[in-house]
Design a protein around this motif. Structure first.
Motif, PDB file in Angstrom:
ATOM      1  N   CYS A  44       0.838  -1.283   0.056  1.00  0.00           N
ATOM      2  CA  CYS A  44      -0.089  -0.105   0.127  1.00  0.00           C
ATOM      3  C   CYS A  44       1.097   1.293  -0.142  1.00  0.00           C
ATOM      4  O   CYS A  44       1.635   1.457   0.596  1.00  0.00           O
ATOM      5  CB  CYS A  44      -1.081  -0.273   1.153  1.00  0.00           C
ATOM      6  N   PRO A  45      -0.026   2.169  -0.831  1.00  0.00           N
ATOM      7  CA  PRO A  45       1.330   3.255  -0.816  1.00  0.00           C
ATOM      8  C   PRO A  45       1.401   4.483   0.377  1.00  0.00           C
ATOM      9  O   PRO A  45       2.130   4.977   0.613  1.00  0.00           O
ATOM     10  CB  PRO A  45       0.726   4.402  -1.939  1.00  0.00           C
ATOM     11  N   HIS A  46       0.353   4.328   1.396  1.00  0.00           N
ATOM     12  CA  HIS A  46       0.019   4.858   2.945  1.00  0.00           C
ATOM     13  C   HIS A  46       1.401   4.053   3.254  1.00  0.00           C
ATOM     14  O   HIS A  46       2.010   4.937   4.194  1.00  0.00           O
ATOM     15  CB  HIS A  46      -1.057   4.139   3.407  1.00  0.00           C
ATOM     16  N   LYS A  47       1.565   3.158   4.062  1.00  0.00           N
ATOM     17  CA  LYS A  47       2.321   2.147   5.201  1.00  0.00           C
ATOM     18  C   LYS A  47       2.745   1.185   4.932  1.00  0.00           C
ATOM     19  O   LYS A  47       3.130   0.515   4.910  1.00  0.00           O
ATOM     20  CB  LYS A  47       1.731   2.362   6.810  1.00  0.00           C
ATOM     21  N   GLY A  48       2.360   1.219   3.649  1.00  0.00           N
ATOM     22  CA  GLY A  48       3.188  -0.533   3.134  1.00  0.00           C
ATOM     23  C   GLY A  48       2.364  -1.256   3.593  1.00  0.00           C
ATOM     24  O   GLY A  48       2.776  -3.557   3.434  1.00  0.00           O
TER      25      GLY A  48
END
Length: 109
Positions: A44-48
């Motif tokens: 995820c580009p947020h927290k992986g």
């Protein structure tokens, strides 16, 4: 473009995913309720978070960590969230799946 066989469409449950480890990193391969197959980077580009462990709905996946929704078609975060992951071309030849990976080039020194 180099195509690498990754298995059969039946190996992926409907509205499910599997993770494929490649020299370019982990790739999430997703199957929709309509038997469409998509491949994106499995973080995820947020927290992986591991997108391949998320919930597939329509042509999107929800990250299991913080509920970000990522488009399987574009790799972009949907809604108010911003960010994206790389999409990977998938080929379905009569149920046999392949993904396209960039050739690994070695730099001449």
């Amino acid at each position: 473009m180099n195509w690498y066989a990754i298995g059969k469409i039946e190996d992926i449950p409907i509205r499910g995913a599997r993770c494929v480890k490649t020299p370019q990193g982990k790739i999430g391969v997703f199957r929709t309720a309509e038997n469409e197959v998509f491949a994106i980077e499995d973080h995820c580009p947020h927290k992986g978070g591991p997108l391949s462990q998320g919930i597939v709905h329509g042509k999107a996946v929800t990250c299991p960590l913080h509920n970000w929704v990522i488009s399987l078609e574009s790799g972009k975060a949907l809604g108010a969230d911003e960010g994206e992951v790389k999409t990977i071309p998938v080929r379905n030849d009569d149920g046999m799946l392949s993904i396209a990976l960039e050739s690994l080039m070695m730099a001449a020194e």
